[in-house]
Scaffold this active site. Sequence first.
Site, PDB file in Angstrom:
ATOM      1  N   GLN A   1       0.836  -1.223   0.000  1.00  0.00           N
ATOM      2  CA  GLN A   1       0.000   0.000   0.000  1.00  0.00           C
ATOM      3  C   GLN A   1       0.861   1.259   0.000  1.00  0.00           C
ATOM      4  OE1 GLN A   1      -3.923   0.081   2.189  1.00  0.00           O
ATOM      5  NE2 GLN A   1      -2.703  -1.019   3.684  1.00  0.00           N
ATOM      6  N   LEU A   2       1.791   1.345   0.976  1.00  0.00           N
ATOM      7  CA  LEU A   2       2.608   2.549   1.081  1.00  0.00           C
ATOM      8  C   LEU A   2       3.546   2.671  -0.119  1.00  0.00           C
ATOM      9  CD1 LEU A   2       3.620   5.063   2.546  1.00  0.00           C
ATOM     10  CD2 LEU A   2       5.226   3.608   3.784  1.00  0.00           C
TER      11      LEU A   2
ATOM     12  N   ILE B   1      13.941  -8.559   1.678  1.00  0.00           N
ATOM     13  CA  ILE B   1      14.777  -7.925   2.716  1.00  0.00           C
ATOM     14  C   ILE B   1      15.368  -8.935   3.706  1.00  0.00           C
ATOM     15  CG2 ILE B   1      13.726  -5.624   2.579  1.00  0.00           C
ATOM     16  CD1 ILE B   1      12.279  -6.356   5.276  1.00  0.00           C
TER      17      ILE B   1
ATOM     18  N   THR C   1       4.165   0.702  13.962  1.00  0.00           N
ATOM     19  CA  THR C   1       2.724   0.579  14.177  1.00  0.00           C
ATOM     20  C   THR C   1       2.260   0.984  15.574  1.00  0.00           C
ATOM     21  OG1 THR C   1       0.974  -1.105  14.341  1.00  0.00           O
ATOM     22  CG2 THR C   1       3.201  -1.864  14.690  1.00  0.00           C
ATOM     23  N   ASP C   2       1.004   1.406  15.671  1.00  0.00           N
ATOM     24  CA  ASP C   2       0.361   1.650  16.972  1.00  0.00           C
ATOM     25  C   ASP C   2       0.280   0.365  17.798  1.00  0.00           C
ATOM     26  OD1 ASP C   2      -1.414   0.687  14.998  1.00  0.00           O
ATOM     27  OD2 ASP C   2      -3.172   1.407  16.087  1.00  0.00           O
TER      28      ASP C   2
ATOM     29  N   TYR D   1       2.512  -9.680  15.830  1.00  0.00           N
ATOM     30  CA  TYR D   1       2.844  -8.647  14.834  1.00  0.00           C
ATOM     31  C   TYR D   1       3.454  -7.422  15.517  1.00  0.00           C
ATOM     32  CZ  TYR D   1       1.926  -4.660  11.749  1.00  0.00           C
ATOM     33  OH  TYR D   1       2.043  -3.491  11.030  1.00  0.00           O
TER      34      TYR D   1
ATOM     35  N   TRP E   1      -3.884   2.002  11.248  1.00  0.00           N
ATOM     36  CA  TRP E   1      -5.151   1.841  10.511  1.00  0.00           C
ATOM     37  C   TRP E   1      -5.046   2.363   9.070  1.00  0.00           C
ATOM     38  CZ3 TRP E   1     -10.207   2.589  13.780  1.00  0.00           C
ATOM     39  CH2 TRP E   1     -10.056   1.991  15.037  1.00  0.00           C
TER      40      TRP E   1
END
Length: 298
Positions: free
Chosen positions: A16-17, A41, A105-106, A129, A155
Amino acid sequence: VNRRPIRVLLTGAGGQLGRALRQARPEWMELTVLARGQLDITEKDAVAQALAAAKPDWIVNAAAYTAVDQAEQERELAFHINADGAAYVAEAAGKYGSRMIQLSTDYVFDGVSPAPYLPDDRTNPLNVYGASKLAGEERVRDSLKERALILRTAWVYSIDGPSFLTTMLRLLRERDEIRVVEDQIGTPTSVESLAQAVIAAIEKEVTGIHHWTDAGVASWYDFACAIRDEVLALGLLSETARVRPVMTDDYPTAARRPASSVLDKTATRRVLGCEGDHWRSSLHRLLSGVDPERHGTK
Ligand SMILES: NC(=O)c1ccc[n+]([C@@H]2O[C@H](COP(=O)([O-])OP(=O)(O)OC[C@H]3O[C@@H](n4cnc5c(N)ncnc54)[C@H](OP(=O)(O)O)[C@@H]3O)[C@@H](O)[C@H]2O)c1
């Protein structure tokens, strides 16, 4: 201003990013994009070779294992990609004098605190995760010190998904009723906003630990209702499934998730010189540009 282009190497370019960054690339950025098929990676030597060839000023590591529930069954793989892989990228970056942006991430937080999380707040991931991403943060910082930016976000959705948005669009069309959790709070973040923050961070040479999401707060239920309302208002669907709130306890998932993982962005807004849009505006902007034929809402 006539200035030297900034060379940026992007890993995980098919996600996505990665896709959003390729689309949003400003003129001053010379972007080398490597999707998973071109650079894995977790292959340490290949990572070193890619860095040696590109000699980037910055590396954006957008490669990650992001299947939150599946990670509970694939702990080793999640850590191998999110911690070992990130560390290999950081080690190579150190060798060639590059700076690095490691997305995080949060879910490094436990969500017990009702207040928005500051970058220095105590981490305590509830799921595999989150633990693997936290390990990645630590390994990147150990290796690159002040030459690394850990950018935590939350999110994240895009129209090409897979994301909460694309899942909702499908379910709103296919189902009579959708049940969505109301007692998990965070901030939906358009991947385009995130890409702009990454670009601004490179331009302003921001490092350390920072938080970036769209502005505002929502539950997953709020987010689902907003998607439904936009889809109806924009005429993307003429009718939709009913959206019903449920509690987390009624909707068991493999991975535990934080109850409240709003990120405090005060310091990041200051250094980037921008506040970000409200999540609702970002959602509206994105859905306004949707081609109903292509995304199957018609
Ligand atoms: N999505 C969210 O809600 C969210 C929230 C907070 C933080 N983040 C973080 O933001 C970053 C970007 O997320 P995203 O939503 O863009 O994720 P994404 O869409 O899942 O993209 C991740 C990309 O990494 C690739 N990848 C996986 N393993 C790899 C490996 N060993 N080598 C190279 N590439 C590999 C994936 O390829 P395959 O698809 O082929 O596996 C995928 O293209 C990640 O660091 C993520 O942890 C995301």
